[in-house]
Design a protein around this motif. Structure first.
Motif, short mmCIF file in Angstrom:
data_model
loop_
_atom_site.label_atom_id
_atom_site.label_comp_id
_atom_site.label_asym_id
_atom_site.label_seq_id
_atom_site.Cartn_x
_atom_site.Cartn_y
_atom_site.Cartn_z
N GLY A 1 30.83 38.99 40.14
CA GLY A 1 30.32 39.41 41.45
C GLY A 1 29.58 38.31 42.20
O GLY A 1 29.70 38.17 43.42
N ASP B 1 21.84 35.96 49.84
CA ASP B 1 22.80 34.91 50.20
C ASP B 1 22.76 34.68 51.73
O ASP B 1 22.70 33.55 52.21
CB ASP B 1 24.19 35.37 49.76
N THR C 1 33.97 40.79 43.24
CA THR C 1 33.26 41.98 42.76
C THR C 1 34.26 42.90 42.05
O THR C 1 35.46 42.66 42.09
CB THR C 1 32.55 42.70 43.93
N ASP C 2 33.73 43.95 41.41
CA ASP C 2 34.57 44.75 40.51
C ASP C 2 35.81 45.32 41.21
O ASP C 2 35.72 45.87 42.30
CB ASP C 2 33.72 45.89 39.92
N GLY D 1 23.05 37.92 38.57
CA GLY D 1 23.10 39.01 39.54
C GLY D 1 21.87 39.90 39.44
O GLY D 1 21.33 40.37 40.45
N HIS E 1 35.87 43.73 30.39
CA HIS E 1 35.55 43.60 31.81
C HIS E 1 35.44 42.12 32.26
O HIS E 1 35.92 41.75 33.34
CB HIS E 1 34.24 44.34 32.09
N ALA F 1 30.92 35.63 44.69
CA ALA F 1 31.02 35.86 46.13
C ALA F 1 29.96 35.07 46.90
O ALA F 1 30.00 34.98 48.12
CB ALA F 1 30.86 37.36 46.43
N ASN F 2 29.00 34.50 46.16
CA ASN F 2 27.88 33.80 46.81
C ASN F 2 28.34 32.55 47.56
O ASN F 2 28.91 31.62 47.00
CB ASN F 2 26.85 33.41 45.74
N SER G 1 27.77 37.53 36.97
CA SER G 1 27.86 38.89 37.51
C SER G 1 26.52 39.59 37.37
O SER G 1 25.51 38.96 37.03
CB SER G 1 28.97 39.65 36.78
N GLY G 2 26.54 40.91 37.59
CA GLY G 2 25.30 41.68 37.48
C GLY G 2 24.82 41.77 36.04
O GLY G 2 23.62 41.91 35.79
N GLY G 3 25.74 41.69 35.09
CA GLY G 3 25.36 41.84 33.69
C GLY G 3 25.59 40.60 32.85
O GLY G 3 25.18 40.55 31.69
N GLY H 1 22.09 40.89 46.11
CA GLY H 1 22.71 39.56 46.10
C GLY H 1 23.23 39.11 47.45
O GLY H 1 22.84 38.05 47.96
N PRO H 2 24.09 39.90 48.08
CA PRO H 2 24.65 39.47 49.37
C PRO H 2 23.57 39.28 50.46
O PRO H 2 23.70 38.41 51.30
CB PRO H 2 25.59 40.61 49.76
N ASP I 1 19.19 40.74 42.28
CA ASP I 1 18.86 42.10 42.69
C ASP I 1 17.36 42.39 42.58
O ASP I 1 16.79 43.08 43.43
CB ASP I 1 19.69 43.12 41.88
N HIS J 1 37.33 39.71 35.02
CA HIS J 1 36.74 38.84 36.06
C HIS J 1 37.37 37.44 36.00
O HIS J 1 37.69 36.84 37.02
CB HIS J 1 35.23 38.73 35.90
#
Ligand code: KG4
Ligand code: ZN
Length: 336
Positions: free
Chosen positions: A271, A186, A302-303, A165, A114, A274-275, A138-140, A182-183, A169, A118
């Protein structure tokens, strides 16, 4: 020479995504079906719900992508799929769909990490030049990755606790913002001031590792303390202060790594790429730097499956195909 066409599938978390990629660089179709609405009320991704949505969606999304790409299965050269890391039940839906299509149409199968995906989202922006460094957020994952050539990943720094991420969150949740936070942070950060005194975890002098759990706890503690004293901190200022600390550490370590590793390009991936604050700060920092800064457009941060197809194209060239033993691997390492 005949064009190379890859059908790519990504189902590692809460997006059912299918893309058709031409010659590793051109997007013919890129469909992303997000499940965010179904998970929002639980404040995070519920694995069983994610798997169920993937099962319901996958066949339809594959058909839609093929139609949009105006392509027949007999035109394809390979089927690529995210094999890990991610939620095991979610990964299995994509892996089995990919195997079924590969078997039915006698096409080679490719498993993609994955995070490699990215990183390769950047190949849809420009051709990659080696050696390069990439900041994966990313988130992970939060990693600085050195790549001497295509398909070779050397992790030079990673998070010792929370991924960026994840910290975004969790802070967002404490501020009462919807998932994924996140968004929202931001957006609020751009309306507030960096007024809170928050820590920056630099770690040992030469380390490229990261740590965000201390920062996350500091934000949550300051919010609770203010709350107990009946003071209301402005959400915008909390967001701005948190984001300033995150970006300070990410960008400072990235610039130091770029100097040490003498690379041609610096890529942003994942992800959190995107910030807006992070993108702006990197653009400023690289303005006078001969190293080329590459940042994917928001839709490829993002994914998505386009990035999986872009990475898979390298494996086609290297002849690195999977067998029908291919399986979902929740803890797959980038250097496997
Ligand atoms: O890469 P991604 O789509 O999924 C994983 O592979 O983890 O990343 C999702 C993460 C979430 O934590 C989300 O809050 C964060 O990316 N994110 C952002 C922004 N957009 C998405 N974080 C900060 N600022 C953003 N604009
Ligand atoms: Zn991702």
């Amino acid at each position: 020479m005949k064009d190379e066409l890859i059908l790519a599938i990504e189902t590692s978390c809460d997006e059912t995504a299918v893309a058709v990629i031409k010659n590793g660089r051109e997007i013919l179709a890129n469909i992303v079906s997000s499940q965010i609405e179904s998970h929002k009320r639980f404040g995070g991704v519920v694995p069983e719900i994610a798997s169920r949505h993937h099962v319901e969606q996958i066949t339809y999304i594959i058909e839609q992508a093929m139609k949009e790409a105006n392509c027949l299965f007999s035109d394809l050269d390979a089927i690529a799929v995210t094999e890990g890391p991610g939620l095991v039940g979610a990964l299995l839906i994509g892996v089995n769909a990919a195997k079924a299509v590969a078997f039915a149409h006698q096409l080679p199968l490719i498993g993609v990490h994955h995070i490699a995906g990215h990183i390769y989202a950047n190949r849809l922006v420009t051709e990659l030049q080696f050696p390069l460094l990439t900041l994966v957020v990313s988130g992970g994952h939060t990693e600085l990755v050195y790549m001497p050539e295509h398909g070779v990943f050397e992790v030079i720094g990673e998070t010792r606790d929370d991924a960026v991420g994840e910290a975004y969150d969790k802070v967002a949740r404490t501020l009462g913002l919807p998932y994924p936070g996140g968004p929202h942070i931001d957006r609020l950060a751009h309306e507030g001031e960096d007024t809170l005194d928050l820590p920056r975890a630099w770690l040992e002098q030469n380390s490229y590792d990261f740590s965000f759990s201390g920062l996350k706890s500091a934000v949550i503690n300051q919010l609770h303390n203010a709350n107990q004293r009946g003071i209301e901190l402005k959400k915008e200022d909390v967001a701005a202060s948190f984001q300033a600390s995150v970006i300070d550490v990410l960008v400072t370590k990235s610039i130091r790594a770029v100097k040490q590793y003498n690379v041609k390009q610096f890529l942003l991936a994942g992800g959190v790429a995107a910030n807006r604050g992070l993108r702006e700060k990197l653009e400023q920092s690289f303005a006078d730097n001969p190293v080329e800064l590459v940042i994917p457009p928001l839709s490829l941060c993002t994914d998505n499956a386009a990035m999986i197809g872009a990475a898979a194209s390298i494996y086609v060239k290297k002849g690195r195909f999977a067998t029908y033993e291919l399986n979902g691997q929740p803890g797959l390492e980038l250097n496997h």
